[in-house]
Design an enzyme around this catalytic site. Structure first.
Site, PDB file in Angstrom:
ATOM      1  N   GLN A 127       0.841  -1.193   0.000  1.00 36.38           N
ATOM      2  CA  GLN A 127       0.000   0.000   0.000  1.00 36.38           C
ATOM      3  C   GLN A 127       0.878   1.245   0.000  1.00 36.38           C
ATOM      4  O   GLN A 127       1.686   1.422   0.923  1.00 36.38           O
ATOM      5  CB  GLN A 127      -0.878  -0.025   1.263  1.00 36.38           C
ATOM      6  CG  GLN A 127      -1.779   1.164   1.446  1.00 36.38           C
ATOM      7  CD  GLN A 127      -2.103   1.396   2.915  1.00 36.38           C
ATOM      8  OE1 GLN A 127      -1.232   1.719   3.716  1.00 36.38           O
ATOM      9  NE2 GLN A 127      -3.354   1.218   3.273  1.00 36.38           N
ATOM     10  N   GLY A 128       0.752   2.083  -1.001  1.00 35.07           N
ATOM     11  CA  GLY A 128       1.541   3.312  -1.070  1.00 35.07           C
ATOM     12  C   GLY A 128       0.709   4.526  -0.727  1.00 35.07           C
ATOM     13  O   GLY A 128       0.223   5.217  -1.625  1.00 35.07           O
ATOM     14  N   TYR A 129       0.522   4.757   0.552  1.00 35.37           N
ATOM     15  CA  TYR A 129      -0.289   5.912   0.990  1.00 35.37           C
ATOM     16  C   TYR A 129       0.592   6.941   1.697  1.00 35.37           C
ATOM     17  O   TYR A 129       0.801   8.036   1.205  1.00 35.37           O
ATOM     18  CB  TYR A 129      -1.396   5.468   1.949  1.00 35.37           C
ATOM     19  CG  TYR A 129      -2.592   4.778   1.322  1.00 35.37           C
ATOM     20  CD1 TYR A 129      -2.598   4.388  -0.010  1.00 35.37           C
ATOM     21  CD2 TYR A 129      -3.733   4.516   2.079  1.00 35.37           C
ATOM     22  CE1 TYR A 129      -3.705   3.759  -0.569  1.00 35.37           C
ATOM     23  CE2 TYR A 129      -4.840   3.891   1.529  1.00 35.37           C
ATOM     24  CZ  TYR A 129      -4.821   3.508   0.206  1.00 35.37           C
ATOM     25  OH  TYR A 129      -5.913   2.883  -0.337  1.00 35.37           O
ATOM     26  N   SER A 130       1.097   6.570   2.887  1.00 36.92           N
ATOM     27  CA  SER A 130       1.805   7.541   3.734  1.00 36.92           C
ATOM     28  C   SER A 130       3.080   8.035   3.068  1.00 36.92           C
ATOM     29  O   SER A 130       3.719   7.312   2.313  1.00 36.92           O
ATOM     30  CB  SER A 130       2.175   6.909   5.072  1.00 36.92           C
ATOM     31  OG  SER A 130       1.029   6.548   5.787  1.00 36.92           O
ATOM     32  N   SER A 162       4.726  -1.705   4.346  1.00 35.36           N
ATOM     33  CA  SER A 162       5.043  -3.076   4.738  1.00 35.36           C
ATOM     34  C   SER A 162       4.927  -3.968   3.512  1.00 35.36           C
ATOM     35  O   SER A 162       4.138  -3.678   2.611  1.00 35.36           O
ATOM     36  CB  SER A 162       4.116  -3.547   5.858  1.00 35.36           C
ATOM     37  OG  SER A 162       2.797  -3.209   5.561  1.00 35.36           O
ATOM     38  N   GLU A 245      -9.854  -1.195   6.075  1.00 27.71           N
ATOM     39  CA  GLU A 245      -8.709  -1.417   6.958  1.00 27.71           C
ATOM     40  C   GLU A 245      -9.146  -1.407   8.413  1.00 27.71           C
ATOM     41  O   GLU A 245      -8.675  -2.195   9.213  1.00 27.71           O
ATOM     42  CB  GLU A 245      -7.631  -0.347   6.746  1.00 27.71           C
ATOM     43  CG  GLU A 245      -6.408  -0.583   7.617  1.00 27.71           C
ATOM     44  CD  GLU A 245      -5.351   0.505   7.476  1.00 27.71           C
ATOM     45  OE1 GLU A 245      -4.178   0.146   7.397  1.00 27.71           O
ATOM     46  OE2 GLU A 245      -5.703   1.691   7.471  1.00 27.71           O
TER      47      GLU A 245
END
Lengths: 397, 361
Positions: A127-130, A162, A245
């Site tokens: 997951q590429g969010y933060s 992660s 989530e």
């Protein structure tokens, strides 16, 4: 109040038990919770899907089992797998976050291409969010995607990614409309982690391990078709995902397992020949945690009932992340205190208990208190959405 | 599988809520608090019309034959409105003692009167939990000698149910020879407790008394006190949120400051799961005997901790006004403080919980 399951559900429970008895021997030993599942774990997952114990409510056309959603059936499956100590359905960010998002907002082609292999454990996602500058204020993210012909060209950095080192694919938020207000300038892209220009660096945390990564993008070219939803709609697509989530956190059964391990530890550890359980102060702390755990367990049953009726349980749901993470951390904290000096041993030290899992947990769970919406953000949500209190006056645009 | 209140239970709770909202507003509570050791007869008569004194008593004896979860959600409402009524002893602990340990004749004589709201029944069990001030009651042949402290629903009781030091329950009439009574004034002016001193007082034993019966009466009392704290705590949170939404400082309502909002969120986060614990503990008293005692301990001790946090935090959110008598917030603060200590404070109750699980020598 009726804590018994109806005959229909008891019959379903028997089915699950029969399955477990028959197939238990084929279950893999370990699953590797967040990383790439082993080949044994993949075939186990596929067997579970085939029998409806994984991807149960995902339509058959997309590689699921195609059952109607029934929260009590899901609960029974979880209970029985846990009681039999058999690994249950694969859990990772692809399955719990990307799949529901694609099913809700993806194109037919995207669903057909990605849902099935993701469910089967064959495609691993991250997951590429933060970003370093965009944590709680996620919508301020700065990773840019500019249009060049048929491609987006991506430059920027993600953090807390992660499984990035294992992942085949990433679902990623990028800024495509820098001139628009922050929530309206974001797009949701999916692309291969093998794309040229991606660099993954492990992020070592206070635990001494690299549970996360940083991901750097330098002129990464992604075809424009690999967007989910419309350009500029990425924030709303992501919120559909974040909603999923939240359901992942706060598992009372996992907390009970840790608590039971703590009880065992307190019967084993001694100081001056006295067991920790016989020390009145430790014992008082233990029973206090047990009561809190009971409250969270019954709160979980209450949520289950609400969900089965399609009702919104309101506060009872909003408080789960905050309270569960705190309680889990307190369980570890007591274990550390019970061990005393032995509680600061680490790595491969002599006298280390349980391979250092309490020490690792005590540190890692602090990360969980911060991650996925910090405790402070949770308190904003509880007070604003749960109690109807006014929002902080906005300063930033 | 249904972990929720039933439709009937919601209706019951709503009817008690409406009754107390209309008949026991804060100004009435203030008046009653000036006469702690006087039963609020007209209010109790109103509660009796709703069937509250007899809610746990079987229909054969004129009661409603309801369960402990029903009683808990009613007492939750009593806590919410700091109702100055003799519920704990009269409607819960005394009828339960009679049902568990009384003879048929005793049940026939007393239960219908309790159910009709005609009599007040005080309950003396404090010394079965912990002895202070050398108290304790010894049973002789048909007589009691000694002292009982913190007798619940002490004021104007028509009958006392007294536990002796050997797990025996006894019926004692208030005008019995050799009985002296003294009121105990606590911080909580909405409920009456007192002292009974026995000098060869004639008493009628409940013939089926046992250690288990005494313990079950205490379990039920503890769950009720937890429910009372739940209701009082819920009201304190609502008052704090409302106050924070009106009070302005620095040109903003204080409820828009995170320092204040987060206090409110912390209170809600602590209280909301404890609601489910109270429900289960009450349910277990009727339906899950193997879990009942431990869960009564957990409910009592956990709500004591949550209650203390909510009581002080909600007061702080009200700032200086919370500290005054003007808002009357202190009635809830004190109610919660009383609930914490009565029938065993949390440390003592947790020690019992440890014993129950074989964790304490």
């Amino acid at each position: 109040m009726d804590l018994a399951y109806s005959p229909k559900y008891e019959a379903f429970r028997e089915e699950v038990r029969a399955f477990l008895t028959k197939y238990k021997s084929q279950a893999p030993k370990g699953l590797g919770a967040a990383g790439r599942p082993s080949p044994e774990a993949c075939s186990w997952q596929q067997l579970l899907i085939q029998h409806g114990y994984a991807a149960r409510t995902i339509p058959k056309d997309y590689g699921g089992y195609g059952a109607k959603p029934d929260i009590l059936e899901s609960r029974i499956i979880a209970e029985e797998f846990s009681a039999a100590r058999v690994p249950s359905a694969l859990q990772n960010q692809g399955i719990s976050m990307l799949v529901p998002t694609l099913l809700e907002l993806g194109t037919e082609e995207q669903k057909k291409k990605w849902v099935k292999p993701t469910l089967r454990g064959e495609v691993v996602w991250c997951q590429g969010y933060s970003e370093p500058g965009s944590g709680s204020d996620l919508a301020s993210l700065q990773t840019r995607a500019t249009v060049d012909g048929d491609d987006f060209v991506i430059n920027g950095q993600k953090i807390w990614t992660s499984t990035a080192h294992e992942a085949d694919m990433i679902f990623c938020l990028v800024r495509t409309e820098p001139d628009k207000p922050k929530h309206e300038g974001i797009s949701y892209l999916i692309f291969s982690m093998k794309t040229p220009g991606i660099e993954v660096r492990p992020l070592t945390t206070m635990t001494g391990h690299a549970e996360f990564n940083e991901v750097f993008f330098t002129d990464v070219r992604v075809p424009k078709t690999q967007i989910v939803g419309q350009r500029g709609q990425g924030w709303f697509v992501a919120n559909a995902t974040l909603k999923h989530e939240r359901g992942m956190l706060g598992d009372p059964a996992a907390m009970e397992t840790r608590f039971q391990a703590l009880v065992d530890l307190m019967h084993e550890e001694t100081v001056d020949g006295q067991r920790a359980i016989d020390n009145p102060i430790f014992r008082d702390r233990l029973v206090r945690l047990q009561a809190e755990l009971a409250a969270m367990k019954f709160n979980g049953l209450r949520l289950l009932t609400s969900a089965s009726k399609g009702e919104d349980p309101g506060l009872a749901r909003l408080i789960v992340k905050l309270q569960s993470c705190e309680l889990t951390h307190q369980i570890s904290a007591l274990a550390i205190d019970v061990m005393g000096e032995l509680g600061v041993l680490y790595d491969d030290s002599p006298y280390l208990r349980s391979h250092g899992s309490w020490q690792w947990g005590y540190m890692f769970q602090l990360g969980l208190i911060i991650g996925g919406g910090t405790a402070q953000i949770q308190k904003n949500i509880i007070s604003e959405r749960g109690l109807g209190m006014p929002r902080e006056p906005k300063l930033a645009k | 599988m249904e972990f929720a209140l039933s439709e009937e239970q919601r209706l019951l709770q709503d009817s008690v809520r409406r009754f107390l909202e209309q008949n026991s507003p804060l100004d009435k509570v203030r008046l009653a608090a000036g006469n702690t050791h006087t039963v609020q007869r007209s209010l109790w008569a109103g509660a009796s019309e709703l069937g509250i004194p007899g809610m746990l008593i079987p229909e054969d004896f004129g009661g409603m034959g309801l369960g402990f979860l029903d009683a808990a959600i009613v007492y939750e409402m009593f806590g919410r409105y700091v109702a100055p009524l003799p519920f704990l002893g009269t409607a819960v602990m005394a009828p339960l003692a009679l049902m568990l340990a009384g003879s048929e004749a005793q049940q026939e004589k007393w239960l219908p009167k309790i159910a009709a709201g005609e009599i007040i029944a005080g309950v003396a069990v404090t010394e079965s939990i912990g002895v202070r001030e050398g108290a304790g009651v010894k049973a002789g042949k048909g007589t009691l000698t000694g002292k009982a402290l913190f007798v619940v629903d002490w004021a104007e009781a028509d009958l006392y149910i007294v536990a002796d030091s050997d797990h025996g329950f006894h019926l004692v009439l208030p005008d019995a020879k050799g009985l002296s009574r003294r009121a105990l004034d606590t911080i909580d002016k909405t409920r009456s407790v007192g002292e009974l001193v026995f000098d060869q007082v004639s008493a009628e034993p409940l013939p089926r008394s046992s250690a288990d019966a005494v313990a079950r009466v205490i379990d039920a009392g503890r769950v009720m006190l937890a429910a009372d704290t739940l209701g009082a705590g819920q009201m304190m949170i609502e008052k704090a949120v409302a106050y924070a939404g009106e009070r302005k400082q620095f040109g903003r309502v204080i409820g828009s400051f995170q320092a204040v909002k987060h206090l409110c969120a912390e209170m809600a986060a602590a209280l909301e799961p404890s609601r489910s614990l109270v429900w289960y503990a009450a349910h277990a008293l009727d339906e899950v005997p193997g879990d009942a005692r431990l869960m009564a301990c957990h409910a009592k001790s956990h709500l004591s901790e949550v209650g203390r946090f909510v009581a002080r935090t909600a007061t702080e959110v009200h700032g200086g006004m919370g500290f005054t008598d003007l808002l009357g917030l202190h009635y809830w603060f004190k109610r919660i403080g009383f609930d914490r200590q009565l029938l065993g404070g949390p440390e003592l109750v947790r020690l019992e919980a440890a014993h129950l699980q074989g964790w304490a020598a």
